[in-house]
Design a protein around this motif. Structure first.
Motif, PDB file in Angstrom:
ATOM      1  N   TYR A   1      -4.435   6.469  -9.879  1.00  0.00           N
ATOM      2  CA  TYR A   1      -3.500   6.015  -8.889  1.00  0.00           C
ATOM      3  C   TYR A   1      -2.085   6.043  -9.503  1.00  0.00           C
ATOM      4  CZ  TYR A   1      -4.193   1.219 -11.055  1.00  0.00           C
ATOM      5  OH  TYR A   1      -3.979   0.197 -11.884  1.00  0.00           O
ATOM      6  N   THR A   2      -1.244   6.054  -8.959  1.00  0.00           N
ATOM      7  CA  THR A   2       0.271   6.029  -9.414  1.00  0.00           C
ATOM      8  C   THR A   2       1.189   5.255  -8.693  1.00  0.00           C
ATOM      9  OG1 THR A   2       1.020   7.949  -8.174  1.00  0.00           O
ATOM     10  CG2 THR A   2      -0.093   8.533 -10.126  1.00  0.00           C
ATOM     11  N   PHE A   3       2.293   4.655  -9.379  1.00  0.00           N
ATOM     12  CA  PHE A   3       3.271   3.893  -8.403  1.00  0.00           C
ATOM     13  C   PHE A   3       4.372   4.018  -9.453  1.00  0.00           C
ATOM     14  CE2 PHE A   3       0.857   0.780 -11.192  1.00  0.00           C
ATOM     15  CZ  PHE A   3       1.879   0.300 -11.852  1.00  0.00           C
TER      16      PHE A   3
ATOM     17  N   ALA B   1       0.972  -1.039  -0.030  1.00  0.00           N
ATOM     18  CA  ALA B   1      -0.091   0.098   0.061  1.00  0.00           C
ATOM     19  C   ALA B   1       0.794   1.439  -0.066  1.00  0.00           C
ATOM     20  CB  ALA B   1      -0.886  -0.150   1.555  1.00  0.00           C
ATOM     21  N   GLY B   2       2.075   1.219   0.608  1.00  0.00           N
ATOM     22  CA  GLY B   2       2.810   2.282   0.601  1.00  0.00           C
ATOM     23  C   GLY B   2       3.525   2.780  -0.666  1.00  0.00           C
ATOM     24  N   ALA B   3       3.595   1.908  -1.640  1.00  0.00           N
ATOM     25  CA  ALA B   3       4.239   1.888  -2.886  1.00  0.00           C
ATOM     26  C   ALA B   3       3.174   2.564  -3.893  1.00  0.00           C
ATOM     27  CB  ALA B   3       4.781   0.717  -3.652  1.00  0.00           C
ATOM     28  N   LEU B   4       1.970   2.835  -3.579  1.00  0.00           N
ATOM     29  CA  LEU B   4       0.797   3.300  -4.381  1.00  0.00           C
ATOM     30  C   LEU B   4       0.351   4.833  -3.791  1.00  0.00           C
ATOM     31  CD1 LEU B   4      -0.911   0.093  -4.603  1.00  0.00           C
ATOM     32  CD2 LEU B   4      -0.076   1.383  -6.686  1.00  0.00           C
ATOM     33  N   ARG B   5      -0.089   5.636  -4.778  1.00  0.00           N
ATOM     34  CA  ARG B   5      -0.664   6.948  -4.290  1.00  0.00           C
ATOM     35  C   ARG B   5      -1.976   7.002  -4.992  1.00  0.00           C
ATOM     36  NH1 ARG B   5       2.327   6.190  -1.101  1.00  0.00           N
ATOM     37  NH2 ARG B   5       4.287   7.412  -0.609  1.00  0.00           N
ATOM     38  N   LEU B   6      -3.137   7.311  -4.494  1.00  0.00           N
ATOM     39  CA  LEU B   6      -4.193   7.708  -5.056  1.00  0.00           C
ATOM     40  C   LEU B   6      -4.767   9.230  -4.977  1.00  0.00           C
ATOM     41  CD1 LEU B   6      -7.047   6.463  -6.095  1.00  0.00           C
ATOM     42  CD2 LEU B   6      -7.570   6.129  -3.929  1.00  0.00           C
TER      43      LEU B   6
ATOM     44  N   LEU C   1      -4.935  11.362  -1.947  1.00  0.00           N
ATOM     45  CA  LEU C   1      -5.097  12.843  -2.145  1.00  0.00           C
ATOM     46  C   LEU C   1      -6.389  13.169  -2.544  1.00  0.00           C
ATOM     47  CD1 LEU C   1      -3.679  15.529  -2.032  1.00  0.00           C
ATOM     48  CD2 LEU C   1      -2.682  15.055  -4.391  1.00  0.00           C
ATOM     49  N   ARG C   2      -7.197  14.180  -1.956  1.00  0.00           N
ATOM     50  CA  ARG C   2      -8.370  14.700  -2.668  1.00  0.00           C
ATOM     51  C   ARG C   2      -8.055  16.045  -3.604  1.00  0.00           C
ATOM     52  NH1 ARG C   2     -12.753  11.607  -2.028  1.00  0.00           N
ATOM     53  NH2 ARG C   2     -12.764  10.480  -0.255  1.00  0.00           N
ATOM     54  N   LEU C   3      -8.414  15.918  -4.741  1.00  0.00           N
ATOM     55  CA  LEU C   3      -8.063  16.905  -5.617  1.00  0.00           C
ATOM     56  C   LEU C   3      -9.409  17.985  -5.416  1.00  0.00           C
ATOM     57  CD1 LEU C   3      -6.271  15.397  -8.482  1.00  0.00           C
ATOM     58  CD2 LEU C   3      -5.278  16.403  -6.703  1.00  0.00           C
ATOM     59  N   HIS C   4      -9.119  19.296  -5.499  1.00  0.00           N
ATOM     60  CA  HIS C   4     -10.304  20.227  -5.551  1.00  0.00           C
ATOM     61  C   HIS C   4      -9.977  21.194  -6.485  1.00  0.00           C
ATOM     62  CE1 HIS C   4     -11.407  18.925  -1.253  1.00  0.00           C
ATOM     63  NE2 HIS C   4     -10.202  18.810  -1.165  1.00  0.00           N
ATOM     64  N   THR C   5     -11.108  21.571  -7.275  1.00  0.00           N
ATOM     65  CA  THR C   5     -11.130  22.565  -8.291  1.00  0.00           C
ATOM     66  C   THR C   5     -11.137  23.695  -7.687  1.00  0.00           C
ATOM     67  OG1 THR C   5     -13.412  22.661  -8.622  1.00  0.00           O
ATOM     68  CG2 THR C   5     -12.412  21.121  -9.832  1.00  0.00           C
ATOM     69  N   ALA C   6     -10.316  24.670  -8.427  1.00  0.00           N
ATOM     70  CA  ALA C   6     -10.225  26.373  -8.049  1.00  0.00           C
ATOM     71  C   ALA C   6     -11.710  27.002  -8.336  1.00  0.00           C
ATOM     72  CB  ALA C   6      -9.215  26.921  -8.703  1.00  0.00           C
TER      73      ALA C   6
ATOM     74  N   LEU D   1      -8.520   0.191  -3.175  1.00  0.00           N
ATOM     75  CA  LEU D   1      -6.944   1.112  -2.748  1.00  0.00           C
ATOM     76  C   LEU D   1      -7.309   1.822  -1.331  1.00  0.00           C
ATOM     77  CD1 LEU D   1      -5.833   2.574  -5.988  1.00  0.00           C
ATOM     78  CD2 LEU D   1      -4.945   0.278  -4.824  1.00  0.00           C
ATOM     79  N   THR D   2      -8.431   2.397  -1.143  1.00  0.00           N
ATOM     80  CA  THR D   2      -8.185   3.181   0.163  1.00  0.00           C
ATOM     81  C   THR D   2      -8.822   2.091   1.476  1.00  0.00           C
ATOM     82  OG1 THR D   2     -11.165   3.307  -0.203  1.00  0.00           O
ATOM     83  CG2 THR D   2      -9.537   5.172  -0.672  1.00  0.00           C
ATOM     84  N   GLY D   3      -9.455   1.080   0.840  1.00  0.00           N
ATOM     85  CA  GLY D   3      -9.657  -0.146   1.909  1.00  0.00           C
ATOM     86  C   GLY D   3      -8.513  -0.851   2.336  1.00  0.00           C
TER      87      GLY D   3
END
Length: 103
Positions: A66-68, A50-55, A97-102, A89-91
């Motif tokens: 998601y990235t790795f 899980a530490g090697a992935l980012r969502l 990381l939640r992306l927000h629109t400007a 992935l979240t489970g």
């Protein structure tokens, strides 16, 4: 939308399903959770912690991914994440990381 409860493999069947309307049920995530992945460049197949992935969850399908980094060739890989992938992935304890629109 189908809701799926995620339980670690060892816990399946050991507790009853949650009652409707009770909200999300916290799930203990074992440290040994592994995700299968593949590199589109070198075609390598491997398992990642899980530490090697980012969502990253954005407002649209294009901004949710998601990235790795491929452990075989070192390429940075970015793949789209649908609802089911996000749930898994979240489970499984992947940092999100939640992306927000400007405005």
């Amino acid at each position: 939308m189908n809701r799926t409860s995620l339980f670690p493999a060892a816990a399946t069947g050991s507790r009853p399903p949650p009652h409707p309307g009770t909200g999300p049920v916290p799930v203990a995530v074992p440290a040994a959770v592994r995700f299968r992945a593949a590199c589109p460049d070198c075609r390598g197949r491997f398992e990642l912690s899980a530490g090697a992935l980012r969502l990253a969850i954005g407002a649209t399908r294009r901004t949710t991914f998601y990235t790795f980094t491929c452990p075989e060739c070192g390429t940075s890989v970015r793949k789209p994440a649908g609802e089911r992938i996000i749930e898994l992935l979240t489970g499984g304890g992947v940092r999100t990381l939640r992306l927000h629109t400007a405005l």
